[in-house]
Design a protein around this motif. Sequence first.
Motif, PDB file in Angstrom:
ATOM      1  N   ASP A 151      34.812  47.557  40.337  1.00  0.00           N
ATOM      2  CA  ASP A 151      34.696  46.519  39.329  1.00  0.00           C
ATOM      3  C   ASP A 151      33.236  46.074  39.220  1.00  0.00           C
ATOM      4  N   ARG A 152      32.892  45.560  38.067  1.00  0.00           N
ATOM      5  CA  ARG A 152      31.508  45.159  37.812  1.00  0.00           C
ATOM      6  C   ARG A 152      30.986  44.180  38.862  1.00  0.00           C
ATOM      7  N   GLU A 153      31.795  43.192  39.247  1.00  0.00           N
ATOM      8  CA  GLU A 153      31.334  42.183  40.192  1.00  0.00           C
ATOM      9  C   GLU A 153      31.459  42.613  41.651  1.00  0.00           C
ATOM     10  N   THR A 154      32.116  43.741  41.896  1.00  0.00           N
ATOM     11  CA  THR A 154      32.252  44.252  43.266  1.00  0.00           C
ATOM     12  C   THR A 154      31.005  45.033  43.639  1.00  0.00           C
ATOM     13  N   SER A 155      30.460  44.756  44.790  1.00  0.00           N
ATOM     14  CA  SER A 155      29.300  45.498  45.289  1.00  0.00           C
ATOM     15  C   SER A 155      29.768  46.535  46.308  1.00  0.00           C
ATOM     16  N   GLY A 156      28.841  47.452  46.643  1.00  0.00           N
ATOM     17  CA  GLY A 156      29.139  48.371  47.729  1.00  0.00           C
ATOM     18  C   GLY A 156      29.115  49.845  47.375  1.00  0.00           C
ATOM     19  N   ILE A 157      29.768  50.629  48.216  1.00  0.00           N
ATOM     20  CA  ILE A 157      29.658  52.085  48.195  1.00  0.00           C
ATOM     21  C   ILE A 157      30.307  52.687  46.957  1.00  0.00           C
ATOM     22  N   LEU A 158      29.525  53.499  46.242  1.00  0.00           N
ATOM     23  CA  LEU A 158      30.001  54.208  45.053  1.00  0.00           C
ATOM     24  C   LEU A 158      29.584  55.664  45.157  1.00  0.00           C
ATOM     25  N   LEU A 159      30.558  56.578  45.023  1.00  0.00           N
ATOM     26  CA  LEU A 159      30.303  58.007  45.118  1.00  0.00           C
ATOM     27  C   LEU A 159      30.225  58.633  43.728  1.00  0.00           C
ATOM     28  N   LEU A 160      29.258  59.531  43.550  1.00  0.00           N
ATOM     29  CA  LEU A 160      29.119  60.298  42.316  1.00  0.00           C
ATOM     30  C   LEU A 160      28.933  61.764  42.660  1.00  0.00           C
ATOM     31  N   ARG A 253      44.839  51.551  43.379  1.00  0.00           N
ATOM     32  CA  ARG A 253      45.243  51.036  42.063  1.00  0.00           C
ATOM     33  C   ARG A 253      44.211  50.042  41.520  1.00  0.00           C
ATOM     34  N   THR A 254      44.209  49.890  40.208  1.00  0.00           N
ATOM     35  CA  THR A 254      43.308  48.950  39.545  1.00  0.00           C
ATOM     36  C   THR A 254      43.532  47.526  40.056  1.00  0.00           C
ATOM     37  N   HIS A 255      42.442  46.865  40.486  1.00  0.00           N
ATOM     38  CA  HIS A 255      42.466  45.466  40.934  1.00  0.00           C
ATOM     39  C   HIS A 255      43.453  45.225  42.076  1.00  0.00           C
ATOM     40  N   GLN A 256      43.737  46.257  42.840  1.00  0.00           N
ATOM     41  CA  GLN A 256      44.778  46.184  43.868  1.00  0.00           C
ATOM     42  C   GLN A 256      44.550  45.055  44.872  1.00  0.00           C
ATOM     43  N   ILE A 257      43.357  45.004  45.466  1.00  0.00           N
ATOM     44  CA  ILE A 257      43.074  43.994  46.484  1.00  0.00           C
ATOM     45  C   ILE A 257      43.149  42.595  45.878  1.00  0.00           C
ATOM     46  N   ARG A 258      42.564  42.439  44.707  1.00  0.00           N
ATOM     47  CA  ARG A 258      42.501  41.130  44.053  1.00  0.00           C
ATOM     48  C   ARG A 258      43.898  40.604  43.723  1.00  0.00           C
ATOM     49  N   VAL A 259      44.753  41.482  43.198  1.00  0.00           N
ATOM     50  CA  VAL A 259      46.085  41.056  42.781  1.00  0.00           C
ATOM     51  C   VAL A 259      46.982  40.802  43.991  1.00  0.00           C
ATOM     52  N   HIS A 260      46.904  41.661  45.009  1.00  0.00           N
ATOM     53  CA  HIS A 260      47.699  41.446  46.215  1.00  0.00           C
ATOM     54  C   HIS A 260      47.386  40.086  46.837  1.00  0.00           C
ATOM     55  N   GLY A 270      35.527  33.291  44.167  1.00  0.00           N
ATOM     56  CA  GLY A 270      34.678  33.764  43.081  1.00  0.00           C
ATOM     57  C   GLY A 270      35.334  34.714  42.108  1.00  0.00           C
ATOM     58  N   ASP A 271      36.605  35.053  42.313  1.00  0.00           N
ATOM     59  CA  ASP A 271      37.300  35.973  41.408  1.00  0.00           C
ATOM     60  C   ASP A 271      37.604  35.264  40.095  1.00  0.00           C
ATOM     61  N   ASP A 272      37.007  35.770  38.993  1.00  0.00           N
ATOM     62  CA  ASP A 272      37.161  35.096  37.706  1.00  0.00           C
ATOM     63  C   ASP A 272      38.379  35.558  36.913  1.00  0.00           C
ATOM     64  N   LYS A 273      39.149  36.498  37.444  1.00  0.00           N
ATOM     65  CA  LYS A 273      40.370  36.954  36.762  1.00  0.00           C
ATOM     66  C   LYS A 273      41.635  36.432  37.433  1.00  0.00           C
ATOM     67  N   TYR A 274      41.689  36.513  38.745  1.00  0.00           N
ATOM     68  CA  TYR A 274      42.906  36.182  39.477  1.00  0.00           C
ATOM     69  C   TYR A 274      42.698  35.050  40.489  1.00  0.00           C
ATOM     70  N   GLY A 275      41.512  34.467  40.492  1.00  0.00           N
ATOM     71  CA  GLY A 275      41.188  33.496  41.529  1.00  0.00           C
ATOM     72  C   GLY A 275      41.525  32.059  41.184  1.00  0.00           C
ATOM     73  N   ALA A 293      28.006  32.527  43.740  1.00  0.00           N
ATOM     74  CA  ALA A 293      27.925  32.671  42.283  1.00  0.00           C
ATOM     75  C   ALA A 293      28.663  33.889  41.763  1.00  0.00           C
ATOM     76  N   ARG A 294      29.365  34.621  42.628  1.00  0.00           N
ATOM     77  CA  ARG A 294      30.101  35.810  42.177  1.00  0.00           C
ATOM     78  C   ARG A 294      31.282  36.084  43.103  1.00  0.00           C
ATOM     79  N   MET A 295      32.080  37.077  42.756  1.00  0.00           N
ATOM     80  CA  MET A 295      33.258  37.403  43.551  1.00  0.00           C
ATOM     81  C   MET A 295      32.854  37.977  44.911  1.00  0.00           C
ATOM     82  N   PHE A 296      33.493  37.492  45.959  1.00  0.00           N
ATOM     83  CA  PHE A 296      33.199  37.954  47.319  1.00  0.00           C
ATOM     84  C   PHE A 296      34.081  39.168  47.628  1.00  0.00           C
TER      85      PHE A 296
END
Length: 339
Positions: A151-160, A253-260, A270-275, A293-296
């Motif tokens: 997600d845009r506000e999520t930081s961290g490891i991204l593989l390409l 799954r999409t938004h899995q951690i946030r929704v659970h 800091g979650d602006d959708k489900y928080g 100032a952002r989602m943790f």
Amino acid sequence: MSRIRHLGKEFPISAAVTEIIGEDSEGQRIDNFLIKRLKDVPKSHIYQLLRSGQVRLNSKRIGADYHLQPGDAVRIPPVRTVERSFPPGKKLSKSRFIPFDVLFEDEALVVINKPSGVAVHGGSGVSFGVIEQLRAQHPDWKFLELVHRLDRETSGILLLAKSRAALVELHRQIREGMMEKRYLTLVKGKWRNARQSVKLSLNKYVTSTGERRVAVIADAREKKEGVTAHTVFNLKKSWRDFSLLEAELKTGRTHQIRVHLAHLGFPIAGDDKYGDFALNKELAKRANGPILARMFLHAFQVEVTHPVTGKKLHLEAPLPNDLSEFLLGLDAADKRVRS
């Protein structure tokens, strides 16, 4: 690249590509999948490609209403796309390059520590995401595709992936549960269990304003309409009003951690959708205490088998400074209350 003319306008002809479906597209209708992938192609032409059998799924013809499954191979034929002309201000110049923190790179794979606030790809008001940035920064790379998304506000490891073969192999590992992904997240409330496994069915929906959301399916009769999502949470530390958790993704799954977490009554700070919106506002502007100032939510660890060498890769991304400083502020605040 060859070209044809249609109604006085010029259209490039792209080559056929085969895309392996990952869990992020599971359950999506194939027509919607193609509309999203082929943004400059008229919808009428996309449906014509489906009706004529030019789009193939696992080497077979497919109807527009088919719901994609992880591992499906979608062949997208050569298509005509409208050539867009961007105004000068929209072009990506070197001065606008984002200096990504590269955690690993070789001929098959590049892994970055994505900062919060940067989308992985353009769209939805974002002109240049990670993929567009890296393609512009490395024009000599002949192939570059996202292995997974954050997600845009999520930081961290991204593989390409830097090759088609690497992409297919890494998607296979995700599909078969061979890639281990762990996140750090701060939630509102006092988490009690040292380790808790959560399995809940999720369903995607669109709000009246057109925003895409995900919800837990509570009605057993409707569970067959959704997909099962599995997360394991480990308690790392607690404060008076917050808890730091490590989340192990067993599915993606999409938004899995946030929704659970929101469903369990422990929304992510800091979650602006489900928080908790009132809490988020307080954390971002309060005069006393640490500011958030952002989602943790931070993807801090990935274990994967290298798609070419077969060696195990253990990748880690340290917690960003803003999140680390917020935790230090919680320590100080709790210490003041105890003293």
